[in-house]
Design an enzyme around this catalytic site. Sequence first.
Site, PDB file in Angstrom:
ATOM      1  N   GLU B  34      32.434  -7.380 -40.581  1.00  0.00           N
ATOM      2  CA  GLU B  34      32.701  -8.842 -41.192  1.00  0.00           C
ATOM      3  C   GLU B  34      31.526  -9.330 -41.355  1.00  0.00           C
ATOM      4  O   GLU B  34      30.676  -9.690 -40.511  1.00  0.00           O
ATOM      5  CB  GLU B  34      33.750  -9.360 -40.497  1.00  0.00           C
ATOM      6  CG  GLU B  34      34.075 -10.797 -41.508  1.00  0.00           C
ATOM      7  CD  GLU B  34      35.032 -11.744 -40.735  1.00  0.00           C
ATOM      8  OE1 GLU B  34      35.596 -11.734 -39.426  1.00  0.00           O
ATOM      9  OE2 GLU B  34      35.439 -12.762 -41.232  1.00  0.00           O
ATOM     10  N   ASP B 103      25.031 -17.663 -27.310  1.00  0.00           N
ATOM     11  CA  ASP B 103      24.584 -18.778 -27.935  1.00  0.00           C
ATOM     12  C   ASP B 103      24.022 -20.002 -26.872  1.00  0.00           C
ATOM     13  O   ASP B 103      24.924 -20.425 -26.090  1.00  0.00           O
ATOM     14  CB  ASP B 103      25.706 -19.155 -28.762  1.00  0.00           C
ATOM     15  CG  ASP B 103      25.204 -20.482 -29.846  1.00  0.00           C
ATOM     16  OD1 ASP B 103      24.075 -20.766 -29.534  1.00  0.00           O
ATOM     17  OD2 ASP B 103      26.323 -21.017 -30.188  1.00  0.00           O
ATOM     18  N   ASP B 105      22.294 -23.782 -26.768  1.00  0.00           N
ATOM     19  CA  ASP B 105      21.929 -25.029 -27.535  1.00  0.00           C
ATOM     20  C   ASP B 105      21.605 -26.192 -26.914  1.00  0.00           C
ATOM     21  O   ASP B 105      22.134 -26.550 -25.783  1.00  0.00           O
ATOM     22  CB  ASP B 105      23.440 -25.315 -28.309  1.00  0.00           C
ATOM     23  CG  ASP B 105      23.026 -25.901 -29.433  1.00  0.00           C
ATOM     24  OD1 ASP B 105      23.825 -25.966 -30.564  1.00  0.00           O
ATOM     25  OD2 ASP B 105      22.342 -26.973 -29.510  1.00  0.00           O
TER      26      ASP B 105
END
Lengths: 497, 385
Positions: B34, B103, B105
């Site tokens: 995807e 991830d 941040d």
Amino acid sequence: MQRSTPTPKKSFGSRNGASHSEDNSVTSSPVALEFRAPQKEYSYRLSFYSDPPPPDAEIDLEEFQEWAIDRVQVLDALDSCLTSAPSEIERTMRPVLSRYLPFTRHTNIKQTIDKELMKDNFSHYFLRLSFCQKPEDRKRFVKLETALFKLRYNLEPIEARAKFLNDLNLNWEKATPEEAQALEQEMSFSKLTDAPASSGAILYKFPMEDCMDLLGKRLVIVKKGIAYVPETYQLNLLAREFSRSLTHALVQLSKKVPEFKEDGRLDGVLKLANEGFTNVEEAADFQITANTQLTYKSLDSLEKENHLPLCMSRLYDNLKKTKHAYYSERNQFLRFLKYIGMPLEEAIKLYSAFYMDYDKKKDIEYSIKHWYGVVGSRKTYQPETCVSICKNSEYNIPNRASGCPFFNCQSDVLERLLRNHGIQDEQGIQEIKRFSDENQVHLACSKTYELTHPKDNTKHESVSLPNQYFERSWNSAIAEQQNHQQNTESSQTTAEK
Amino acid sequence: MDIQKYYETLFPYRQFFLWLNHAAVPTRDFTHREFAFTVLNGQGSDIYVRYQSFPTIETFKRKVAMLTPKRFEIGAVYTAKPSDHKLVSPEKYVAVNKELVFDLDLSDYDSFRTCCQGKQVCLKCWQFVVVAMDVLGAIFDLDFGYKHILWAFSGRRGVHAWVCDTRARSLDDSQRGQLLNYIQVTQKYEKGKLVINRPWHPSVQRSFDICKVKFDQIVLQDQNPWNTHANSSYLLNKLKQVNEALYAKLNEKWQEPSTSREKWMDIDQTAREIAAEGKLDTLGAKVLLETKQDIVLEFLYPKLDTNVSISRQHLLKSPFCVHPDTGNVCVPINPLTSRTFDPTKVPTLATLADSSILEPYLSVFKQFVTELNRSEKRPSSSLDF
């Protein structure tokens, strides 16, 4: 479940199964259960349930249903104490087991033993039928049966365990003495392992992917993808094998369910999965409480009238005060709001009214719609229970307003919250703080309810989800209102007279 | 350079394809993968286009040229083509494979950094990322045995890790969850206090050692979070839970201005003094040590967005995308030189007029992809699962 009709003895697998054709009658079910002949004697109280009930076993339909229900009782009880400490589980479960699935010790009467073992085996297989159909049921069944297996394993004497293990013939790779020695010092990290590690105990080697539960709790050492598992955790490894083989069997079985679904006599058992099991993390089918649609502005009055549980009132106050809401704070609040009857548009208005970070507004709107199930996966989220709120580590990060205040607040912070919540009763505050210290969050929350709802005289069980708290408070207010109306009416009628 | 031209001429399609496909001819790893695009509609707002999949890299490239997306994201490999997801029943559209992604941040460090807040980033607070990369890198390599980790700048204030080993790609969601439980050390709090089992697991000990070395420079000197008395309440509160006498003494002492480093030193000094007065026993001293260790971990242990890692369905922005707001290219970070990576000096659309500045990053990526594909021992019939 109906138990009324007396039924003749039904024979598993016999061919005289009355008018049913062989394929869709109960008589064929042992085949569906991966039937293997010849029948093996049940030689252990511990079982991987690899042998289905033999084809010539006879059982009353009534007994059949009773056994199935008895086992559900056991699993249900286990479900509600699963998060407790092992010793606590054992304490709770002993009486349950001896009532519904007894294994009589110190008996030489072969018939008793046989019957007990048979009940265990049969009831397990009956429930497989019921729980194999939906993935979530399979998952739950495997989880609980595995827990039951572990519980029983711990209750067995050591010799019996050893014999059981030995006969299972599992080919587990052992670390060489050199490998074990090299790891010895590092192994001392765990209190559970320090004793045997020094005396050259056995370490099993597994690909880490095969023992992720032990890895997740940091109970094993893992080096370059290989987990070194002390013998102490043999049971975890066994349990892993157990769940794996049971999951596999259930998936296979699910493909055959339509065949025996047509036999009406099994209906009761097939439906069992839909009953029982109350203590789940989502409150299934919770209905929206307030019928009048709430606007976001009505939150203030709801708060003032003490309808909001402490967790939600904290979230609301925090949103107003900080003009910001972390992801976790939004999730928790939105899942609550939806079920107290706040429409989606109002929820969006609420955040756009208070949320400062303009830049993120679109993200926020999306996530609100997500929780309301109108975008993305469109899942219908049920309200969260207190258990899942407490268990969610993301909710309980310090300096966030999310989570359960009774669970994650230091006592001075909690006290401030309680006072803001309108509680003045000193003794009550102390009591709540004590409950909170002991992590008895349900009791702490119920006490809070009690103190803020002096007029609600109904007997309640302790609070188990925030929406239930709201529902109680709301209904009690309505009841009071009606009462009040009735009183006025009756006084009016008296006056008219 | 405008973004259209960047995607036309500079984006490394070939390597990108080999990276996700693990072979030279299209496999399901690419065709059933995807992709999602964020495009600007006529009214100037964003549309998020999910469930995109492509038979070849050429078709992918054409789509990018057609849409000129602001950014695009990479998702999982499914049992059916994502573009067909509405045609097949939900149980036949299941995520099977996905790089294990992380991830990180810097906005999650806001209560721990003083130099910047929110979206800002500077070389000082970037050091939090550097430590996190060291800690995670050690776990990936030494504990899990993962060899193929692509680190990429996320375009503004963080970093993504793509673990591409076959073993990692085939983990299911619950395994990913457990793996995250193993990695996450600083997420569990009880009544405001960090909960970590002691004695530490060797992996936690190693991570701590990595953090501790950097604590003085990054926290005490660069961030200097406790430079005034008012700013020191975090530290004082922790000490108060350890020992009242220690707290009282330091609370008074820190009315006078001093740096964070001096305060950190004061703790042990004052602890010795009150121990001499008989107000701190061995147990108290142990708790104090543990509290200080917890503080080091709270500041420097990687703070991850776990949902991104756990759910295979989650999409993550592709490397070499251009960050829509900053114009920064999401370049790979060479793990060997990660310590000198400067997030404020990455190639941007503006600086890309000289396309050679992208070269070093392209070569890091190419080398990564080559090594990854060399290790993939796929049978020749790799078109089937």
